[in-house]
Design a protein around this motif. Structure first.
Motif, PDB file in Angstrom:
ATOM      1  N   TYR A 131     -26.666  65.278  79.480  1.00  0.00           N
ATOM      2  CA  TYR A 131     -26.343  64.052  78.548  1.00  0.00           C
ATOM      3  C   TYR A 131     -27.632  62.882  79.001  1.00  0.00           C
ATOM      4  N   HIS A 148     -30.729  61.357  76.170  1.00  0.00           N
ATOM      5  CA  HIS A 148     -30.799  59.805  76.015  1.00  0.00           C
ATOM      6  C   HIS A 148     -32.078  59.199  76.276  1.00  0.00           C
ATOM      7  N   TRP A 157     -34.661  60.852  73.873  1.00  0.00           N
ATOM      8  CA  TRP A 157     -34.409  60.438  72.262  1.00  0.00           C
ATOM      9  C   TRP A 157     -34.911  59.092  72.203  1.00  0.00           C
ATOM     10  N   HIS A 178     -22.073  65.062  72.936  1.00  0.00           N
ATOM     11  CA  HIS A 178     -23.063  64.049  73.144  1.00  0.00           C
ATOM     12  C   HIS A 178     -24.264  64.006  72.208  1.00  0.00           C
ATOM     13  N   LEU A 187     -24.734  60.496  69.938  1.00  0.00           N
ATOM     14  CA  LEU A 187     -26.370  60.114  70.017  1.00  0.00           C
ATOM     15  C   LEU A 187     -26.884  59.839  68.704  1.00  0.00           C
ATOM     16  N   GLY A 212     -25.965  56.209  68.995  1.00  0.00           N
ATOM     17  CA  GLY A 212     -26.957  55.770  70.026  1.00  0.00           C
ATOM     18  C   GLY A 212     -28.306  55.617  69.055  1.00  0.00           C
ATOM     19  N   GLN A 245     -26.010  51.994  77.346  1.00  0.00           N
ATOM     20  CA  GLN A 245     -24.912  52.922  78.052  1.00  0.00           C
ATOM     21  C   GLN A 245     -23.657  52.500  78.272  1.00  0.00           C
ATOM     22  N   LEU A 261     -22.258  53.563  74.949  1.00  0.00           N
ATOM     23  CA  LEU A 261     -22.615  54.990  74.639  1.00  0.00           C
ATOM     24  C   LEU A 261     -21.750  55.691  75.682  1.00  0.00           C
ATOM     25  N   THR A 308     -19.043  58.469  74.667  1.00  0.00           N
ATOM     26  CA  THR A 308     -19.485  59.729  74.580  1.00  0.00           C
ATOM     27  C   THR A 308     -18.031  60.503  75.743  1.00  0.00           C
TER      28      THR A 308
END
Length: 514
Positions: A98, A102, A105, A422, A426, A430, A473, A476, A480
């Motif tokens: 995970y 992140h 990405w 996840h 995202l 995200g 986060q 997120l 998640t």
């Protein structure tokens, strides 16, 4: 499954709809393909002016499904099973996947990804996030996948190996038949459920997502999803794309199934061998997959199987003489294996070939160990890293206790759900949060224009620990984890029970113990 995977997947849709701009039963339903027809159909069948009673049983089920474990009364702490630390390892590995996705990405298309994925000091770039050992906190997802495979080889072998040692070959045959039949169902049904839910969500609510290309209507989307899954479900497929386009992170599911077949086949084929012969043949097969052919994932599963057998032999003081001679040095040996694990687990992974690895500080001499057979350099080193971690943890009490900690055990319980969900979180949420706080990229950004720099946050600070990355986060990560719990309850656990039920029906014994 990481950065190089997403770069090869299909480009995002040109649909510019971000969030639904209409009322659920109001106008503008044309923004959602097929929505008007669905609402007309519903209005004919349902009288919206009446109140429909919902049974308490359904309400309790929904409440239990949606209620996070944080708000659930926890039972008194039970004694952990001897292999509980394996669940902790799996849980932490899932979290590292995970975290890396992140990290990558949010910075997609920029130089930071290359810095994180390459070694410390490569091309005179020195960052804390790329340092040996510490780099696992930022790009440990690469390490996590081989850990999954070695753990799977270990766990799948637990019962069969005990039956082999007991000489109960009749029960062994029943166990392997049941396990092999149930394995595909157990792995793939959650994929069906989560990808269908993701596909339905972005299409029903008209949400732009980077993955996959959106179809014009829901029926077209459904047909595309169906074709994508049935191609993915055939694990021996010849085509080159190894992941489902509705969740590119799930490429490892097919590898899990193939590795499981290798383990079950080896257990049955070697079951009648003597102890030493079985260990020697298993070691020889690992050598074959790692050094002769490019079968790195097979070697990982067999490594887990071999570690499992050695652990069981050690518990009854029946290790081969070569291991008995090393018992007095075992603490030093397992510390050395653990150190090797966390170093090798950080092997540079950004399109790294041998020549590039040789120029990376700390990897020059290690680069000569890599066999010619492997195409992707990192998997050879990750094989040894994952094998050393799983082998050493049981023998290092402090490390074993760490993985038995409550949070790691919690992650272990939801690890499959975390792995499955996840990515959709995202892409649905995200992407928008990262754009809102100031992260920008040139690719897969068609539907983010309205979100860019809504509330910019500073990117100052160490690479990988910027406020602009950490603050999102706070939203997120809880969401998640919550979705991972829902996936566990809705798809993961039911798939296990369903596979057991189908097998019992097949053998004609509804109460057969599995």
């Amino acid at each position: 499954m990481f950065k190089h995977d997403v770069e090869h997947s299909s480009r995002g849709s040109q649909n510019q709809i971000l969030w639904p701009q209409h009322e659920v039963l109001g106008a503008k339903t044309e923004k959602i393909p097929g929505a008007r027809a669905m609402l007309v159909s519903v209005s004919k069948d349902v009288d919206l002016t009446t109140t429909t009673k919902v049974s308490p049983r359904v309400l309790r089920w929904c409440l239990n499904l949606l209620r996070p474990s944080l708000f659930t009364k926890q039972p008194a702490k039970k004694d952990l099973v001897p292999t509980a630390y394996l669940d902790g390892i799996r849980g932490l590995a899932a979290f590292l996947v995970y975290w890396q996705h992140h990290q990558g990405w949010a910075r997609l298309g920029g130089p930071a990804n290359e810095i994180l994925e390459n070694g410390y000091g490569f091309e005179d770039r020195y960052y804390f996030a790329a340092m040996p050992v510490f780099r696992l906190l930022f790009t440990g997802g690469h390490f996590a996948v081989p850990v999954f495979f070695v753990l799977s080889g270990y766990v799948l072998s637990l019962k069969p190996v005990s039956l082999i040692h007991a000489g109960n070959f009749l029960k062994l045959g029943d166990t392997l038949a049941s396990a092999l039949f149930r394995r595909w169902i157990r792995l793939h049904l959650p994929v069906v459920g989560t990808t269908f839910l993701y596909m339905t969500t972005f299409h029903l609510f008209g949400m732009w997502t980077a993955y996959p290309d959106h179809q014009a209507t829901f029926m077209d989307e459904l047909l595309t999803w169906y074709k994508d899954f049935w191609k993915f479900s055939f694990v021996f497929r010849p085509h080159k794309v190894p992941w489902p386009v509705y969740n590119v992170h799930l490429w490892s599911i097919a590898v899990e199934f193939k590795g499981s077949i290798v383990v079950y086949t080896a257990l049955l084929a070697f079951s009648r061998f003597t102890r030493n012969t079985r260990l020697q043949v298993t070691a020889g097969l690992i050598f074959y997959f790692l050094y002769i052919v490019d079968g790195w994932y097979c070697a990982m599963f067999l490594s887990g199987m071999m570690i499992c057998e050695l652990d069981q032999l050690a518990r009854v003081n029946n290790l081969p003489d070569i291991f008995v001679a090393l018992v007095r040095h075992k603490t030093r040996i397992f510390y050395a294996l653990f150190v090797a694990s966390i170093y090798l687990g950080g092997v540079p992974s950004y399109g790294v070939g041998i020549e590039k690895l040789k120029t990376t500080p700390g990897w020059y001499y290690l680069s000569f160990l890599k066999p010619e057979a492997g195409k992707d350099t990192k998997w050879f080193y990750q094989f040894w890293a994952a094998s050393c971690l799983v082998a050493s943890t049981r023998h290092l009490p402090w490390l074993k206790r760490f993985f038995e900690m409550r949070f790691n055990q919690y992650l272990g319980r939801i690890s499959f759900g975390l792995y499955l969900f996840h990515g959709p979180v995202l892409w649905l949420l995200g992407d928008r949060l990262y754009a809102a706080v100031g992260w920008q990229r040139d690719d897969r950004n068609e539907g983010l224009t309205g979100w860019v720099n809504i509330h910019p946050i500073s990117k100052a600070g160490p690479l990988g620990l910027e406020p602009a990355f950490l603050l999102p986060q706070l939203i997120l990560l809880p969401i998640t984890l919550w979705m991972a719990e829902i996936a566990m309850k809705l798809f993961d656990e039911p798939s296990v029970k369903f596979a057991q039920w189908v097998y019992r029906q097949g053998v004609g014994q509804s109460t057969v113990k599995i």
